[in-house]
Design a protein around this motif. Structure first.
Motif, PDB file in Angstrom:
ATOM      1  N   ARG A  74       0.822  -1.215   0.000  1.00 41.63           N
ATOM      2  CA  ARG A  74       0.000   0.000   0.000  1.00 41.63           C
ATOM      3  C   ARG A  74       0.856   1.267   0.000  1.00 41.63           C
ATOM      4  NH1 ARG A  74      -4.456  -1.650   4.658  1.00 41.63           N
ATOM      5  NH2 ARG A  74      -5.411  -3.402   3.534  1.00 41.63           N
ATOM      6  N   GLN A  75       0.215   2.359  -0.420  1.00 43.37           N
ATOM      7  CA  GLN A  75       0.882   3.659  -0.500  1.00 43.37           C
ATOM      8  C   GLN A  75       1.272   4.149   0.893  1.00 43.37           C
ATOM      9  OE1 GLN A  75       1.417   5.268  -3.593  1.00 43.37           O
ATOM     10  NE2 GLN A  75       2.785   6.515  -2.332  1.00 43.37           N
ATOM     11  N   LEU A  76       2.440   4.775   0.986  1.00 50.65           N
ATOM     12  CA  LEU A  76       2.898   5.342   2.252  1.00 50.65           C
ATOM     13  C   LEU A  76       2.095   6.589   2.601  1.00 50.65           C
ATOM     14  CD1 LEU A  76       6.784   5.135   1.934  1.00 50.65           C
ATOM     15  CD2 LEU A  76       5.439   4.127   3.775  1.00 50.65           C
ATOM     16  N   ASN A  77       1.934   6.823   3.896  1.00 51.47           N
ATOM     17  CA  ASN A  77       1.390   8.090   4.379  1.00 51.47           C
ATOM     18  C   ASN A  77       2.238   8.531   5.566  1.00 51.47           C
ATOM     19  OD1 ASN A  77       0.313   6.910   6.877  1.00 51.47           O
ATOM     20  ND2 ASN A  77      -1.236   5.967   5.557  1.00 51.47           N
ATOM     21  N   PRO A  78       2.094   9.763   6.040  1.00 58.25           N
ATOM     22  CA  PRO A  78       2.965  10.247   7.128  1.00 58.25           C
ATOM     23  C   PRO A  78       2.979   9.344   8.356  1.00 58.25           C
ATOM     24  CG  PRO A  78       1.764  12.079   6.162  1.00 58.25           C
ATOM     25  CD  PRO A  78       1.216  10.835   5.526  1.00 58.25           C
ATOM     26  N   GLU A  79       1.820   8.791   8.723  1.00 61.86           N
ATOM     27  CA  GLU A  79       1.776   7.946   9.922  1.00 61.86           C
ATOM     28  C   GLU A  79       2.553   6.651   9.719  1.00 61.86           C
ATOM     29  OE1 GLU A  79      -1.438   5.744  12.903  1.00 61.86           O
ATOM     30  OE2 GLU A  79      -2.124   7.228  11.441  1.00 61.86           O
ATOM     31  N   THR A  80       2.340   5.976   8.575  1.00 63.66           N
ATOM     32  CA  THR A  80       3.065   4.731   8.332  1.00 63.66           C
ATOM     33  C   THR A  80       4.561   4.984   8.177  1.00 63.66           C
ATOM     34  OG1 THR A  80       2.605   4.904   5.950  1.00 63.66           O
ATOM     35  CG2 THR A  80       1.110   3.557   7.270  1.00 63.66           C
ATOM     36  N   PHE A  81       4.930   6.144   7.648  1.00 60.00           N
ATOM     37  CA  PHE A  81       6.347   6.478   7.521  1.00 60.00           C
ATOM     38  C   PHE A  81       6.991   6.611   8.898  1.00 60.00           C
ATOM     39  CE2 PHE A  81       9.540   9.918   7.542  1.00 60.00           C
ATOM     40  CZ  PHE A  81      10.541   9.258   6.847  1.00 60.00           C
ATOM     41  N   ILE A  82       6.335   7.311   9.819  1.00 61.63           N
ATOM     42  CA  ILE A  82       6.877   7.489  11.170  1.00 61.63           C
ATOM     43  C   ILE A  82       6.993   6.142  11.871  1.00 61.63           C
ATOM     44  CG2 ILE A  82       6.420   8.445  13.459  1.00 61.63           C
ATOM     45  CD1 ILE A  82       7.412  10.508  11.509  1.00 61.63           C
ATOM     46  N   LYS A  83       5.968   5.311  11.741  1.00 63.18           N
ATOM     47  CA  LYS A  83       6.002   3.997  12.395  1.00 63.18           C
ATOM     48  C   LYS A  83       7.091   3.107  11.786  1.00 63.18           C
ATOM     49  CE  LYS A  83       1.207   3.848  14.004  1.00 63.18           C
ATOM     50  NZ  LYS A  83      -0.110   3.159  13.918  1.00 63.18           N
ATOM     51  N   THR A  84       7.290   3.243  10.484  1.00 59.04           N
ATOM     52  CA  THR A  84       8.351   2.479   9.832  1.00 59.04           C
ATOM     53  C   THR A  84       9.718   2.980  10.273  1.00 59.04           C
ATOM     54  OG1 THR A  84       6.940   2.075   7.906  1.00 59.04           O
ATOM     55  CG2 THR A  84       9.290   1.748   7.615  1.00 59.04           C
ATOM     56  N   LEU A  85       9.873   4.297  10.367  1.00 58.55           N
ATOM     57  CA  LEU A  85      11.137   4.885  10.780  1.00 58.55           C
ATOM     58  C   LEU A  85      11.522   4.441  12.195  1.00 58.55           C
ATOM     59  CD1 LEU A  85      13.191   6.907   9.518  1.00 58.55           C
ATOM     60  CD2 LEU A  85      12.049   8.700  10.826  1.00 58.55           C
ATOM     61  N   SER A  86      10.520   4.206  13.031  1.00 61.14           N
ATOM     62  CA  SER A  86      10.768   3.786  14.422  1.00 61.14           C
ATOM     63  C   SER A  86      10.680   2.276  14.595  1.00 61.14           C
ATOM     64  CB  SER A  86       9.754   4.457  15.351  1.00 61.14           C
ATOM     65  OG  SER A  86       8.437   4.000  15.065  1.00 61.14           O
ATOM     66  N   TYR A  87      10.796   1.529  13.498  1.00 57.47           N
ATOM     67  CA  TYR A  87      10.642   0.067  13.556  1.00 57.47           C
ATOM     68  C   TYR A  87      11.665  -0.580  14.477  1.00 57.47           C
ATOM     69  CZ  TYR A  87      10.082  -4.746  11.891  1.00 57.47           C
ATOM     70  OH  TYR A  87       9.870  -6.111  11.811  1.00 57.47           O
ATOM     71  N   PHE A  88      12.805   0.056  14.698  1.00 60.92           N
ATOM     72  CA  PHE A  88      13.816  -0.514  15.591  1.00 60.92           C
ATOM     73  C   PHE A  88      13.286  -0.664  17.010  1.00 60.92           C
ATOM     74  CE2 PHE A  88      14.348   4.061  15.729  1.00 60.92           C
ATOM     75  CZ  PHE A  88      14.532   4.340  17.067  1.00 60.92           C
ATOM     76  N   ALA A  89      12.238   0.077  17.355  1.00 66.61           N
ATOM     77  CA  ALA A  89      11.587  -0.060  18.663  1.00 66.61           C
ATOM     78  C   ALA A  89      10.213  -0.710  18.533  1.00 66.61           C
ATOM     79  CB  ALA A  89      11.454   1.283  19.358  1.00 66.61           C
ATOM     80  N   TYR A  90       9.690  -0.816  17.324  1.00 64.84           N
ATOM     81  CA  TYR A  90       8.465  -1.531  16.978  1.00 64.84           C
ATOM     82  C   TYR A  90       7.295  -1.252  17.916  1.00 64.84           C
ATOM     83  CZ  TYR A  90       5.360  -5.246  15.402  1.00 64.84           C
ATOM     84  OH  TYR A  90       4.295  -5.946  14.906  1.00 64.84           O
ATOM     85  N   THR A  91       6.550  -0.242  17.573  1.00 70.83           N
ATOM     86  CA  THR A  91       5.330   0.059  18.318  1.00 70.83           C
ATOM     87  C   THR A  91       4.239   0.461  17.334  1.00 70.83           C
ATOM     88  OG1 THR A  91       4.308   1.610  19.873  1.00 70.83           O
ATOM     89  CG2 THR A  91       6.223   2.397  18.671  1.00 70.83           C
ATOM     90  N   ASN A  92       3.030   0.097  17.636  1.00 70.04           N
ATOM     91  CA  ASN A  92       1.905   0.452  16.778  1.00 70.04           C
ATOM     92  C   ASN A  92       1.279   1.790  17.152  1.00 70.04           C
ATOM     93  OD1 ASN A  92       1.979  -1.936  15.199  1.00 70.04           O
ATOM     94  ND2 ASN A  92       1.009  -3.065  16.875  1.00 70.04           N
ATOM     95  N   ASP A  93       1.827   2.426  18.177  1.00 66.38           N
ATOM     96  CA  ASP A  93       1.303   3.698  18.661  1.00 66.38           C
ATOM     97  C   ASP A  93       2.116   4.849  18.083  1.00 66.38           C
ATOM     98  OD1 ASP A  93       1.333   6.014  20.811  1.00 66.38           O
ATOM     99  OD2 ASP A  93      -0.515   4.891  21.120  1.00 66.38           O
ATOM    100  N   MET A  94       1.448   5.806  17.481  1.00 65.86           N
ATOM    101  CA  MET A  94       2.130   6.923  16.827  1.00 65.86           C
ATOM    102  C   MET A  94       2.958   7.736  17.821  1.00 65.86           C
ATOM    103  SD  MET A  94       2.635   8.445  13.966  1.00 65.86           S
ATOM    104  CE  MET A  94       2.909  10.034  13.169  1.00 65.86           C
ATOM    105  N   LYS A  95       2.419   8.001  18.993  1.00 62.11           N
ATOM    106  CA  LYS A  95       3.133   8.790  19.988  1.00 62.11           C
ATOM    107  C   LYS A  95       4.395   8.072  20.446  1.00 62.11           C
ATOM    108  CE  LYS A  95      -1.010  11.143  21.744  1.00 62.11           C
ATOM    109  NZ  LYS A  95      -1.908  11.335  22.916  1.00 62.11           N
ATOM    110  N   LEU A  96       4.291   6.762  20.672  1.00 63.18           N
ATOM    111  CA  LEU A  96       5.460   5.998  21.095  1.00 63.18           C
ATOM    112  C   LEU A  96       6.499   5.910  19.985  1.00 63.18           C
ATOM    113  CD1 LEU A  96       3.823   3.070  23.128  1.00 63.18           C
ATOM    114  CD2 LEU A  96       4.977   5.101  24.001  1.00 63.18           C
TER     115      LEU A  96
END
Length: 500
Positions: free
Chosen positions: A240-262
């Motif tokens: 699927r197409q990237l959006n700002p939220e999925t980009f941030i969550k992907t960028l923080s994958y080293f800590a792997y959280t489904n919460d945007m704030k985390l």
């Protein structure tokens, strides 16, 4: 391992916990059944001869090395009468065993017991590492090859050892033969090394060029196929197409959280660790600082470069593709942490890393639990089908045929007739799997010809039929339904329906 300080003691605790987790990997119920839908694909493909495996791999979007390793494992399973899935699980655990050995020797010797312990523990509990050290896919081997490449990169910076150059060349090629995102990360390592040589050791640029050309030469047999696969991806791909939220969550994958704030917290912690280290290491050699921070650079570049491609052409970025780069990120964090000398800064860094570990561990445990219960549920459904002598399985989507070929020898199975699937002619597959085929649009006739049987259909979304069905479950987009026996059309009604 000699323990000489409180830091060493902490590292030893982390390392011991990692060994315990390794033992649990061999005992966990997660290794007894399908955990991820792609494992259906793996098992179906590996049952075939090596020539067919190579052909299918060339039409897939992955390189071939894992499938060769998997075929060896399957042959071993056949020799000793072992279960295929369990054997492939062990194949995926082997890289973690090797990583533990490398950490206990090379990493411990170069950076200390604290680095070795934190790194091995993060590899066990962070992001989706635990699950992918068990899943019958290529990710654990890609992680191992990239870590070895990065360790060679470190050795080149520290000693300029010729063996390290050879290791970097060979294992970068192995990364590319295992997973394309591992290849991107290996390319980022070469890019970091190029920057380092330009700044500090220009005389060694010739060696860099020879190494880079050597890696390309090793990869030449597959480059033409890679070009074709890239054309296929550019034309059509399922991500699927990237959006700002999925980009941030992907960028923080080293800590792997489904919460945007985390996710934002995780990124902020990574930045804070870099700032703390730079302040603590003002008197440290600039080359060493470059080395310590290079793993983080490799990780973030591995995210950013595919994002650019995704925005310009077609989305290609999935979080789990970052697993190899994430391992390098955590090795860099572990080295950075152990090198902080100031006690106050060390304690702050320890607290920040503890937050990352808790965040990642909590999400990982939740994910593992979901995978476990999903696997149990899927196994129950498939067992009900294959153990019922009155059952019929219909796969009503051409892209799903390869995933469920292995079930064709376990129950009465029908596939939609197509010219080829992943480069394989269905006639060729008939040599190894016992299935029937039907023409597109004739699925209701298959149902009619199997009156009195329990008919199950696997498709993308709900199957379009004249007969009525009930949805049983959904697996990563694939839907499994059962035809309602009281709502099947008779032959005359079906003829009237199809003529409208």
């Amino acid at each position: 391992m000699e323990i000489t300080s409180k830091r060493d003691f902490l590292g030893m605790i982390f390392f011991a916990l990692s060994v315990v987790i390794l033992g649990y990997m061999f005992l966990t119920p997660l290794n007894n059944y399908i955990m991820h839908v792609d494992e259906y694909f793996t098992i179906s493909v590996l049952t075939l001869p090596i020539g067919d495996i190579l052909n299918i791999t060339s039409w897939d979007v992955h390189p071939p090395l894992y499938y060769f390793l998997g075929k060896i494992a399957i042959n071993v399973a056949d020799t000793f009468g072992l279960d295929y899935l369990h054997t492939l699980r062990v194949l995926s655990i082997i890289p973690y065993i090797i990583i533990l050995a490398i950490s206990a020797t090379k990493i411990r010797k170069d950076f200390g017991l604290l680095t070795a312990g934190v790194f091995t523990f993060s590899m066990a509990v962070m992001t989706e590492f635990f699950a992918h050290f068990l899943i019958a896919r290529m990710y654990s081997w890609a992680i191992l090859f990239l870590i070895i490449s990065f360790i060679a990169f470190i050795e080149i910076i520290k000693t300029n050892d010729k063996k390290a150059w050879i290791i970097l060349t060979v294992f970068s090629a192995l990364c590319a033969y295992t997973h394309y995102f591992a290849a991107i990360s290996a390319g980022c390592i070469y890019l970091s090394l190029f920057v380092y040589l330009i700044k500090y050791e220009r005389k060694d640029l010739k060696i860099w060029i020879v190494s880079a050309i050597g890696a390309v030469i090793l990869y030449l047999p597959w480059i033409q196929i890679l070009m074709r696969q890239m054309t296929q991806v550019k034309a059509a791909y399922w991500i699927r197409q990237l959006n700002p939220e999925t980009f941030i969550k992907t960028l923080s994958y080293f800590a792997y959280t489904n919460d945007m704030k985390l996710s934002l917290v995780a990124i902020a912690i990574a930045i804070a660790l870099i700032i703390i280290y730079k302040r603590d290491s003002k008197d440290v050699d600039e080359k060493e600082r470059f080395l310590v921070l290079s793993g983080m650079t490799v990780y973030f570049l591995t995210v950013i470069l595919p994002v650019i491609f995704s925005l310009k052409f077609r989305p290609i970025l999935m979080p789990r593709y970052l697993l190899p780069a994430t391992a390098v990120m955590w090795l860099s964090i572990s080295i950075l942490f152990a090198k902080i000398k100031n006690r106050k800064r060390f304690m702050i860094s320890a607290a920040l890393i503890a937050v990352l570990l808790v965040m990642g561990f909590t999400t990982s445990m939740t994910t593992n639990d979901i995978i476990y219960h999903s696997g149990v549920h899927q196994k129950e459904i498939m067992d009900n089908i294959t153990e019922d002598p009155n059952s019929v399985l219909i796969v009503n989507n051409e892209n799903l045929i390869m995933y469920f070929l292995s079930y064709a020898n376990q129950t009465d199975t029908y596939f939609q007739n197509i010219p080829h699937i992943f480069g394989e002619n269905l006639t060729q597959l008939h040599k190894y799997y016992d299935f029937k085929s039907f023409e597109k649009g004739e699925i209701d006739w298959v149902i009619l010809n199997n009156t009195g049987k329990d008919i199950y259909i696997i498709s993308w979304n709900k199957p379009v039929l004249y007969s009525d069905t009930e949805k049983i479950d959904t697996w990563t987009g694939a839907t499994i339904s059962k035809v309602k026996p009281d709502n099947r059309l008779t032959a005359s009604k079906l003829i009237n329906a199809t003529q409208k």
